[in-house]
Design a protein around this motif. Structure first.
Motif, PDB file in Angstrom:
ATOM      1  N   ALA A 119       0.826  -1.214   0.000  1.00 23.62           N
ATOM      2  CA  ALA A 119       0.000   0.000   0.000  1.00 23.62           C
ATOM      3  C   ALA A 119       0.854   1.255   0.000  1.00 23.62           C
ATOM      4  CB  ALA A 119      -0.919   0.004   1.223  1.00 23.62           C
ATOM      5  N   ALA A 120       0.399   2.250  -0.743  1.00 18.67           N
ATOM      6  CA  ALA A 120       1.039   3.556  -0.703  1.00 18.67           C
ATOM      7  C   ALA A 120       0.837   4.160   0.681  1.00 18.67           C
ATOM      8  CB  ALA A 120       0.429   4.466  -1.769  1.00 18.67           C
ATOM      9  N   ASP A 121       1.858   4.849   1.179  1.00 20.14           N
ATOM     10  CA  ASP A 121       1.775   5.446   2.511  1.00 20.14           C
ATOM     11  C   ASP A 121       0.497   6.258   2.714  1.00 20.14           C
ATOM     12  OD1 ASP A 121       4.217   4.377   3.135  1.00 20.14           O
ATOM     13  OD2 ASP A 121       5.348   6.228   2.904  1.00 20.14           O
ATOM     14  N   CYS A 122       0.132   7.031   1.707  1.00 23.66           N
ATOM     15  CA  CYS A 122      -1.016   7.936   1.832  1.00 23.66           C
ATOM     16  C   CYS A 122      -2.347   7.200   1.900  1.00 23.66           C
ATOM     17  CB  CYS A 122      -1.058   8.898   0.656  1.00 23.66           C
ATOM     18  SG  CYS A 122       0.413   9.905   0.443  1.00 23.66           S
ATOM     19  N   SER A 123      -2.402   6.000   1.373  1.00 20.39           N
ATOM     20  CA  SER A 123      -3.691   5.335   1.199  1.00 20.39           C
ATOM     21  C   SER A 123      -4.405   5.041   2.510  1.00 20.39           C
ATOM     22  CB  SER A 123      -3.518   4.038   0.404  1.00 20.39           C
ATOM     23  OG  SER A 123      -2.711   3.101   1.109  1.00 20.39           O
ATOM     24  N   VAL A 140       1.572  -7.017   5.436  1.00 20.20           N
ATOM     25  CA  VAL A 140       1.486  -5.631   4.967  1.00 20.20           C
ATOM     26  C   VAL A 140       2.858  -5.037   4.704  1.00 20.20           C
ATOM     27  CG1 VAL A 140       0.676  -3.302   5.532  1.00 20.20           C
ATOM     28  CG2 VAL A 140      -0.661  -5.303   6.253  1.00 20.20           C
ATOM     29  N   ALA A 141       2.963  -4.321   3.591  1.00 21.38           N
ATOM     30  CA  ALA A 141       4.160  -3.533   3.293  1.00 21.38           C
ATOM     31  C   ALA A 141       3.698  -2.187   2.754  1.00 21.38           C
ATOM     32  CB  ALA A 141       5.037  -4.238   2.267  1.00 21.38           C
ATOM     33  N   ILE A 142       4.218  -1.104   3.320  1.00 21.46           N
ATOM     34  CA  ILE A 142       3.848   0.224   2.847  1.00 21.46           C
ATOM     35  C   ILE A 142       5.093   0.957   2.344  1.00 21.46           C
ATOM     36  CG2 ILE A 142       1.907   0.341   4.453  1.00 21.46           C
ATOM     37  CD1 ILE A 142       3.566   2.357   6.090  1.00 21.46           C
ATOM     38  N   CYS A 143       4.881   1.879   1.418  1.00 22.27           N
ATOM     39  CA  CYS A 143       6.004   2.636   0.872  1.00 22.27           C
ATOM     40  C   CYS A 143       5.471   3.834   0.107  1.00 22.27           C
ATOM     41  CB  CYS A 143       6.856   1.758  -0.050  1.00 22.27           C
ATOM     42  SG  CYS A 143       5.945   1.112  -1.474  1.00 22.27           S
ATOM     43  N   CYS A 144       6.378   4.704  -0.292  1.00 23.27           N
ATOM     44  CA  CYS A 144       6.029   5.839  -1.141  1.00 23.27           C
ATOM     45  C   CYS A 144       6.863   5.739  -2.414  1.00 23.27           C
ATOM     46  CB  CYS A 144       6.313   7.160  -0.434  1.00 23.27           C
ATOM     47  SG  CYS A 144       5.995   8.599  -1.501  1.00 23.27           S
ATOM     48  N   PRO A 145       6.249   5.453  -3.552  1.00 23.48           N
ATOM     49  CA  PRO A 145       7.011   5.307  -4.795  1.00 23.48           C
ATOM     50  C   PRO A 145       7.683   6.596  -5.264  1.00 23.48           C
ATOM     51  CG  PRO A 145       4.651   5.258  -5.230  1.00 23.48           C
ATOM     52  CD  PRO A 145       4.816   5.209  -3.745  1.00 23.48           C
ATOM     53  N   LYS A 146       7.278   7.724  -4.709  1.00 20.71           N
ATOM     54  CA  LYS A 146       7.909   8.993  -5.091  1.00 20.71           C
ATOM     55  C   LYS A 146       9.210   9.218  -4.332  1.00 20.71           C
ATOM     56  CE  LYS A 146       7.145  13.983  -5.499  1.00 20.71           C
ATOM     57  NZ  LYS A 146       6.168  15.089  -5.366  1.00 20.71           N
ATOM     58  N   PHE A 147       9.226   8.898  -3.039  1.00 25.28           N
ATOM     59  CA  PHE A 147      10.378   9.239  -2.207  1.00 25.28           C
ATOM     60  C   PHE A 147      11.243   8.043  -1.802  1.00 25.28           C
ATOM     61  CE2 PHE A 147       7.418  12.800  -1.295  1.00 25.28           C
ATOM     62  CZ  PHE A 147       8.220  13.845  -1.730  1.00 25.28           C
ATOM     63  N   VAL A 169      -2.301  -4.476  -4.449  1.00 28.14           N
ATOM     64  CA  VAL A 169      -1.648  -3.170  -4.445  1.00 28.14           C
ATOM     65  C   VAL A 169      -2.697  -2.078  -4.276  1.00 28.14           C
ATOM     66  CG1 VAL A 169      -0.248  -1.547  -5.778  1.00 28.14           C
ATOM     67  CG2 VAL A 169       0.204  -4.014  -5.919  1.00 28.14           C
ATOM     68  N   VAL A 170      -2.435  -1.172  -3.354  1.00 26.91           N
ATOM     69  CA  VAL A 170      -3.323  -0.021  -3.161  1.00 26.91           C
ATOM     70  C   VAL A 170      -2.529   1.238  -3.482  1.00 26.91           C
ATOM     71  CG1 VAL A 170      -4.810   1.236  -1.576  1.00 26.91           C
ATOM     72  CG2 VAL A 170      -4.560  -1.233  -1.340  1.00 26.91           C
ATOM     73  N   ARG A 171      -2.931   1.924  -4.545  1.00 27.34           N
ATOM     74  CA  ARG A 171      -2.250   3.134  -4.971  1.00 27.34           C
ATOM     75  C   ARG A 171      -3.228   4.316  -4.942  1.00 27.34           C
ATOM     76  NH1 ARG A 171      -3.461   4.931 -10.032  1.00 27.34           N
ATOM     77  NH2 ARG A 171      -1.500   6.109 -10.085  1.00 27.34           N
ATOM     78  N   MET A 172      -2.668   5.506  -4.980  1.00 29.26           N
ATOM     79  CA  MET A 172      -3.493   6.711  -5.018  1.00 29.26           C
ATOM     80  C   MET A 172      -3.634   7.212  -6.454  1.00 29.26           C
ATOM     81  SD  MET A 172      -4.330   7.197  -1.847  1.00 29.26           S
ATOM     82  CE  MET A 172      -5.015   8.853  -1.945  1.00 29.26           C
ATOM     83  N   THR A 173      -4.631   8.041  -6.690  1.00 27.14           N
ATOM     84  CA  THR A 173      -4.864   8.563  -8.034  1.00 27.14           C
ATOM     85  C   THR A 173      -3.831   9.607  -8.434  1.00 27.14           C
ATOM     86  OG1 THR A 173      -6.382  10.211  -7.111  1.00 27.14           O
ATOM     87  CG2 THR A 173      -7.349   8.171  -7.961  1.00 27.14           C
ATOM     88  N   VAL A 174      -3.085  10.148  -7.482  1.00 24.60           N
ATOM     89  CA  VAL A 174      -2.121  11.218  -7.784  1.00 24.60           C
ATOM     90  C   VAL A 174      -1.047  10.705  -8.750  1.00 24.60           C
ATOM     91  CG1 VAL A 174      -2.502  12.493  -5.658  1.00 24.60           C
ATOM     92  CG2 VAL A 174      -0.873  10.620  -5.675  1.00 24.60           C
ATOM     93  N   PRO A 175      -0.559  11.563  -9.646  1.00 26.25           N
ATOM     94  CA  PRO A 175       0.381  11.133 -10.682  1.00 26.25           C
ATOM     95  C   PRO A 175       1.670  10.524 -10.145  1.00 26.25           C
ATOM     96  CG  PRO A 175      -0.518  13.309 -11.187  1.00 26.25           C
ATOM     97  CD  PRO A 175      -0.946  12.981  -9.803  1.00 26.25           C
ATOM     98  N   LEU A 199      -5.894  -1.703  -6.598  1.00 22.95           N
ATOM     99  CA  LEU A 199      -6.991  -0.804  -6.248  1.00 22.95           C
ATOM    100  C   LEU A 199      -6.468   0.626  -6.273  1.00 22.95           C
ATOM    101  CD1 LEU A 199      -7.765  -3.610  -4.826  1.00 22.95           C
ATOM    102  CD2 LEU A 199      -9.225  -2.219  -3.357  1.00 22.95           C
ATOM    103  N   THR A 200      -7.209   1.507  -6.916  1.00 26.54           N
ATOM    104  CA  THR A 200      -6.829   2.914  -6.983  1.00 26.54           C
ATOM    105  C   THR A 200      -7.812   3.730  -6.156  1.00 26.54           C
ATOM    106  OG1 THR A 200      -5.925   2.603  -9.201  1.00 26.54           O
ATOM    107  CG2 THR A 200      -6.356   4.859  -8.498  1.00 26.54           C
ATOM    108  N   ILE A 201      -7.260   4.550  -5.267  1.00 28.43           N
ATOM    109  CA  ILE A 201      -8.085   5.318  -4.334  1.00 28.43           C
ATOM    110  C   ILE A 201      -7.841   6.804  -4.538  1.00 28.43           C
ATOM    111  CG2 ILE A 201      -8.481   5.814  -1.881  1.00 28.43           C
ATOM    112  CD1 ILE A 201      -7.747   2.936  -1.277  1.00 28.43           C
ATOM    113  N   ASP A 202      -8.929   7.590  -4.539  1.00 25.42           N
ATOM    114  CA  ASP A 202      -8.753   9.032  -4.696  1.00 25.42           C
ATOM    115  C   ASP A 202      -8.631   9.708  -3.336  1.00 25.42           C
ATOM    116  OD1 ASP A 202     -11.316   9.293  -3.627  1.00 25.42           O
ATOM    117  OD2 ASP A 202     -12.265   9.741  -5.558  1.00 25.42           O
ATOM    118  N   GLN A 203      -8.433  11.027  -3.354  1.00 23.59           N
ATOM    119  CA  GLN A 203      -8.194  11.766  -2.117  1.00 23.59           C
ATOM    120  C   GLN A 203      -9.401  11.792  -1.192  1.00 23.59           C
ATOM    121  OE1 GLN A 203      -7.330  12.591  -5.229  1.00 23.59           O
ATOM    122  NE2 GLN A 203      -5.642  14.068  -5.294  1.00 23.59           N
TER     123      GLN A 203
END
Length: 212
Positions: A119-123, A140-147, A169-175, A199-203
């Motif tokens: 899962a993305a950290d933000c999710s 569970v494993a969490i991370c931020c693909p940007k940083f 995989v749980v990702r956010m809609t942000v680019p 799964l893609t989740i919005d804000q």
């Protein structure tokens, strides 16, 4: 709050992996056991913890007014909460620690024949039913693909070295959230046919897309 580690000498087999992982030079092998030789050098980040194959290293946090609390991050079976033990508020389905991908050992028992949630950290902050709907029954494993760096390599190591039943995989809609591509590439590099669900989740916390 003071932070540091403690080492269970009964579990330690003197392999030295923690010494290699400690970039501060705080640890050493003495008489066949890992020892904290310079506590003032320890930065408390815990790079030594996930590499210990015996679960002999624990993280300790304390402030001056409380009894220190030891949190085992090696995740041996007896370190998990006992059945029926009091839990925090809400529905907590987490069965392990740590959850950060870079700290999670590929040799952790929690990964054996596991369904894995990446899962993305933000999710977790966006999706209010993360525990009930997604964490329950999964490693569970969490991370931020940007940083975060080295995500594909670490995930490939986990997938290659374990009999993973499925990867969600749980990702956010942000680019900036490319976690689906990271997972797909790691699965490909592992050489295994691992069922992958994204799964893609919005804000607002809504699931906007599901793919299998």
């Amino acid at each position: 709050m003071a932070k540091g580690i403690v080492i269970d000498e009964y579990k330690c087999d003197g392999c030295g992996l923690c010494v290699e992982a400690c970039h501060e030079g705080a640890l050493a092998i003495i008489n066949g056991k890992a020892k904290m030789v310079r506590a003032d050098f320890c930065d408390g980040l815990g790079d030594c913890l996930p590499v210990c194959p015996q679960g002999a290293i624990s993280f300790i946090e304390s402030c001056g007014c409380e009894t220190p609390q030891v949190i085992s991050l090696g995740m041996p079976p007896h370190s998990r909460p006992a059945a029926g033990a009091p839990a925090g508020p809400g529905s907590n389905e987490l069965r392990q620690w740590p959850v950060k991908l870079r700290l999670l050992s590929a040799a952790s028992p929690i990964l054996r024949s596991a369904d894995v949630l990446l899962a993305a950290d933000c999710s977790a902050f966006a999706y209010s039913k993360m525990h009930e709907d997604l964490i329950k029954g999964r490693a569970v494993a969490i991370c931020c693909p940007k940083f975060d760096t080295g995500l594909e390599e670490k995930l490939t190591e986990i997938l290659s070295g374990n009999d993973i039943k499925s990867l969600t995989v749980v990702r956010m809609t942000v680019p900036c959230c490319s976690l689906d591509r990271v997972a797909a590439e790691a699965a490909r590099r592992s050489g295994k046919d691992i069922p992958l669900k994204v799964l893609t989740i919005d804000q607002r916390g809504c699931v906007t897309k599901k793919s299998i």
